[in-house]
Design an enzyme around this catalytic site. Sequence first.
Site, PDB file in Angstrom:
ATOM      1  N   GLU A 270      32.729  11.315   1.144  1.00  0.00           N
ATOM      2  CA  GLU A 270      34.214  11.778   1.442  1.00  0.00           C
ATOM      3  C   GLU A 270      34.555  10.965   2.549  1.00  0.00           C
ATOM      4  OE1 GLU A 270      33.944  16.410  -0.317  1.00  0.00           O
ATOM      5  OE2 GLU A 270      33.684  16.059   1.903  1.00  0.00           O
ATOM      6  N   HIS A 291      38.954  18.315  -0.850  1.00  0.00           N
ATOM      7  CA  HIS A 291      38.296  18.977   0.197  1.00  0.00           C
ATOM      8  C   HIS A 291      39.322  19.898   1.014  1.00  0.00           C
ATOM      9  CE1 HIS A 291      34.351  19.407   2.519  1.00  0.00           C
ATOM     10  NE2 HIS A 291      35.059  20.342   2.656  1.00  0.00           N
ATOM     11  N   ALA A 293      39.901  23.376   0.234  1.00  0.00           N
ATOM     12  CA  ALA A 293      39.539  24.892  -0.061  1.00  0.00           C
ATOM     13  C   ALA A 293      39.901  25.717   1.097  1.00  0.00           C
ATOM     14  CB  ALA A 293      38.634  24.944  -0.686  1.00  0.00           C
TER      15      ALA A 293
END
Length: 323
Positions: A270, A291, A293
């Site tokens: 990432e 990413h 959440a």
Amino acid sequence: MTCSDSSLHQVVFLDAGTLPSGLPFAPAQRALIDYRAHDTTAPSEVAERVADACIVIVNKVKLGEAEMAAAPSLRRICVSAAGTDNIDLQAAAARQISVFNVPDYGSEAVAEHAIATLFALRRQLLSYAAAARDGRWSQSPAFCWHGPEIRNLSGSLLGVVGRGRIGQATARMAQALGMRVVFAQRDGRVPAADEWPLEALLAQADAVSLHLPLTPQTRGLMNAERLARMKPDAVLINTGRGAVVDAQALADALRGGRLAGAAIDVLDVEPPPPGHPLLATDVPGLLLTPHVAWASREAQARLASRLVDLVVDGLAALTPPTP
């Protein structure tokens, strides 16, 4: 004990850009610190930026033995995340540097994301939203447009792998929606009544939600073999750690129709490189989010507030009492 020769304690946030809300220091608190927030910090920049810091805040920047050695005044590391896998905890302990994370700031936020994506997958929301706008609904001979099969959540079986705060929060929300929930058995523990062996859970669950830390044991857990154990009409959700899932194996399973769908919020690298297997445009049934959440406004506010508390508590420990 002070942590530098300066009258102000230096506090450095190495990747402050990961927390858009910022840290809500009160004016009286800011008066006690030399606060330096860097949106991003490359590995080559860490040593210089922490050289005079007594408290360092990081999200994903790695702090190992070499980085700590470059910071002789460092006494506290605050991780603006639930995990600490980017910190060399042994090196910190050897240098008497305390390490604090924030494990509970976003449990509900991540659980809500897992359930929201589960709704999206089971009810084919993306497919039907596209059909409403691209002309297929307008051309339908009936009042509605029938496409991919829609499935209820109520009455279906959710398998939760990982029984920490987030896994349990996800289970509570699923049960409130009428889902049946089972957890994967945990190694080294007597299984509870609602825990199944992982292989049995994968074989029977209509949806599997992963809430695991990344360890040598969990890395690549959902490989081609385990994905093949899932039902072809089941869906996989991962809001834990990206490397728990073999990305290429998942892409292959979706392309081959061996899995109905997947909602992935975390990847093994990432940000992902352009050639990442799950960025390909021909992977069907994939709902990929970057990413986020954890990133609800409420969760960010709790995280920021807790980080301020950790900094203030650290300053209190570092400042000698007034005679």
